[in-house]
Design an enzyme around this catalytic site. Structure first.
Site, PDB file in Angstrom:
ATOM      1  N   SER A 286      11.376   3.948  30.004  1.00 55.60           N
ATOM      2  CA  SER A 286      10.806   3.797  28.914  1.00 55.60           C
ATOM      3  C   SER A 286       9.705   5.143  28.882  1.00 55.60           C
ATOM      4  O   SER A 286       9.441   5.714  27.931  1.00 55.60           O
ATOM      5  CB  SER A 286      10.147   2.819  28.460  1.00 55.60           C
ATOM      6  OG  SER A 286      11.144   1.758  28.222  1.00 55.60           O
TER       7      SER A 286
ATOM      8  N   CYS B 158      11.173  -3.607  22.899  1.00 51.45           N
ATOM      9  CA  CYS B 158      10.407  -2.319  22.553  1.00 51.45           C
ATOM     10  C   CYS B 158      11.310  -1.309  21.810  1.00 51.45           C
ATOM     11  O   CYS B 158      11.279  -1.557  20.576  1.00 51.45           O
ATOM     12  CB  CYS B 158      10.460  -1.919  24.279  1.00 51.45           C
ATOM     13  SG  CYS B 158       9.346  -0.541  24.408  1.00 51.45           S
TER      14      CYS B 158
ATOM     15  N   ASN C 205       4.368  -0.863  26.681  1.00 47.28           N
ATOM     16  CA  ASN C 205       4.621   0.572  27.105  1.00 47.28           C
ATOM     17  C   ASN C 205       5.398   1.365  25.705  1.00 47.28           C
ATOM     18  O   ASN C 205       6.513   1.114  25.694  1.00 47.28           O
ATOM     19  CB  ASN C 205       5.563   0.778  28.197  1.00 47.28           C
ATOM     20  CG  ASN C 205       5.994   2.292  28.228  1.00 47.28           C
ATOM     21  OD1 ASN C 205       5.458   3.281  27.845  1.00 47.28           O
ATOM     22  ND2 ASN C 205       7.345   2.461  29.119  1.00 47.28           N
TER      23      ASN C 205
ATOM     24  N   HIS D 298       6.745  -6.110  26.674  1.00 43.80           N
ATOM     25  CA  HIS D 298       7.824  -6.429  27.541  1.00 43.80           C
ATOM     26  C   HIS D 298       7.748  -7.895  28.041  1.00 43.80           C
ATOM     27  O   HIS D 298       6.724  -8.315  28.995  1.00 43.80           O
ATOM     28  CB  HIS D 298       7.543  -5.512  28.577  1.00 43.80           C
ATOM     29  CG  HIS D 298       8.335  -4.180  28.474  1.00 43.80           C
ATOM     30  ND1 HIS D 298       9.578  -3.795  28.626  1.00 43.80           N
ATOM     31  CD2 HIS D 298       7.897  -3.121  27.589  1.00 43.80           C
ATOM     32  CE1 HIS D 298       9.635  -2.522  28.352  1.00 43.80           C
ATOM     33  NE2 HIS D 298       8.620  -2.059  27.705  1.00 43.80           N
TER      34      HIS D 298
ATOM     35  N   GLU E  59       9.429  -9.827  30.013  1.00 37.35           N
ATOM     36  CA  GLU E  59       9.955  -9.817  31.359  1.00 37.35           C
ATOM     37  C   GLU E  59       8.896  -9.704  32.444  1.00 37.35           C
ATOM     38  O   GLU E  59       9.342 -10.288  33.532  1.00 37.35           O
ATOM     39  CB  GLU E  59      11.161  -8.786  31.526  1.00 37.35           C
ATOM     40  CG  GLU E  59      10.523  -7.667  32.123  1.00 37.35           C
ATOM     41  CD  GLU E  59      10.254  -6.594  30.869  1.00 37.35           C
ATOM     42  OE1 GLU E  59       9.860  -5.470  31.137  1.00 37.35           O
ATOM     43  OE2 GLU E  59      10.207  -6.967  29.661  1.00 37.35           O
TER      44      GLU E  59
END
Length: 395
Positions: A59, A284, A326, A368, A370
């Site tokens: 990203s 995202c 992000n 995110h 994860e």
């Protein structure tokens, strides 16, 4: 290395790296990592740990990362924390800016010095500048285009570097997904890392998930595999017909770089077809393009969200999660159509961080979950996705 000597007899080393902003501002420091120069958008990241995961996040393609935490690199690098799946693609960030010089690694998992690791990956580094001042500038004026350059001799054509920074068109309207997506379909069965064990492999699967790779991270795939999913990853431009032919139970829309509106020119029609057929979960860039597919618009942010300490409120549960983010684009909440529910909001600036389609098993989040790097507050979203697939199958 030669330098300038002042009246006291002290000799300051000559700068071997520069960050040249599009407005002509020049920041001087000491170079590390790869030599040469690269152009990109400068952003700042507030994470204190996880720099290897951040620097290999696809990203960040097209960006130069300034770390606000002053000491980066002190735990070295290893072969386990890389997030790029497609190792032949662009590695992620184009450059990295630090306050303090990198120290020798001090961690039992370290395999290589960050400097060596960056050299091998072709990423240019600059240390020794006031990153707090640069961060304040970004917060005030937005994320600038810039060139980062490293030349051990200290000889630079500053005028040419500034001209390159000015002429770079910037991320608005730029589709960077072709730089990072996989070239061919593949399967994934690696599960999350465990202390003393490392990564495992899934021994069974309850669901088959097709993940569209716009720049996907390894730990997203591990979370899916660790939640009893057989995962098939497909290139970003795979057609809806080819995806449906794989007979998935659910669709995952991955993270990735660039302007969602640009990538959406080919991705949005595919997404519209898939969400009419199957449970869908996006993260995202996948979240932003789902928003576009549902009729909303996306906007370029002033400074973006980059860090592992962003508070987000889940409006469906009332829970506040500390998240890893992000992104430099966001779904414009004021453009959400009536059939879309806003499910998550940033507690920093109130921007949209999640949506769901009314009456359909379709949802996405901007951050995110994860946790690579970042807190694990949002791991439950993967189980939410499992629940939607389970209900869809039984219904």
């Amino acid at each position: 290395m030669t330098g300038k000597q002042d009246d006291s007899g002290w000799s300051d080393p000559a700068p071997t790296a520069l960050l040249v902003l599009a407005d002509g501002t020049v920041l001087e420091g000491m170079g590390f990592g790869a030599t040469g120069h690269a152009v990109g958008e400068v952003c700042f990241n507030t994470a204190m740990t996880g720099y290897e995961e951040i620097l290999t996040d696809p990203s960040y393609a097209g960006q130069i990362i300034t770390f606000t935490f002053p000491h980066i690199g002190n735990v070295g690098t290893n072969d386990e924390d890389i997030e790029t799946v497609n190792l032949a693609a662009t590695p992620g960030a184009r450059g990295v800016v630090l306050h303090a010089a990198i120290t020798e690694p001090s961690n039992y998992r370290a395999k290589r010095h960050l400097d060596t690791w960056l050299k091998n990956r072709g990423v240019i580094g600059l240390a020794g500048i006031d990153t707090r001042a640069l961060t304040a500038r970004i917060r005030e004026k937005g994320m600038p285009n810039a060139v980062i350059a490293h030349e051990p001799s200290g000889r630079f054509d500053i005028e040419a570097l500034a001209r390159e920074a000015r002429q770079w068109p910037g991320l608005l309207g730029m589709d960077l997904v072709p730089m990072v997506t996989t070239a061919q379909r593949f399967s994934w069965d690696e599960t999350p890392w465990r202390w003393g064990e490392g990564y495992g492999h899934a021994d069974h699967a309850d669901f088959h998930v097709v993940a569209i790779d716009y720049g996907i991270k390894r730990n997203i795939l591990r979370q899916l595999a660790g939640n009893a999913c057989r995962v098939t990853v497909v290139p970003a431009k795979t057609s809806a017909a080819d995806i449906l032919a794989l007979k998935p139970d659910g669709i995952f829309l991955s993270n990735g770089p660039g302007d969602p509106a640009a990538t959406g020119e080919y991705a949005v029609p595919v997404i519209r077809t898939l969400i009419d057929r199957l449970p869908t979960f996006g993260i995202c860039l996948g979240h932003q393009m789902l928003g576009l597919a549902l009729g909303a618009k996306t906007v370029k942010m002033h400074q973006g969200h980059h860090g592992a300490n962003h508070p987000v409120k889940d409006l469906t549960t009332g829970k506040v999660e500390i998240t890893s983010m992000n992104h430099g684009f966001a779904v414009d909440r004021t453009t959400l159509p009536a059939n879309v529910v806003e499910t998550h909001v940033s507690l920093f600036d109130g921007s949209n961080c999640g949506i769901a389609l009314k009456g359909r098993p379709v949802f996405s989040v901007q951050y995110h979950p994860e946790a690579s790097p970042g807190p694990r507050d949002s791991h439950g979203l993967f189980k939410r996705f499992l629940g939607l697939m389970r209900d869809f199958r039984s219904g």
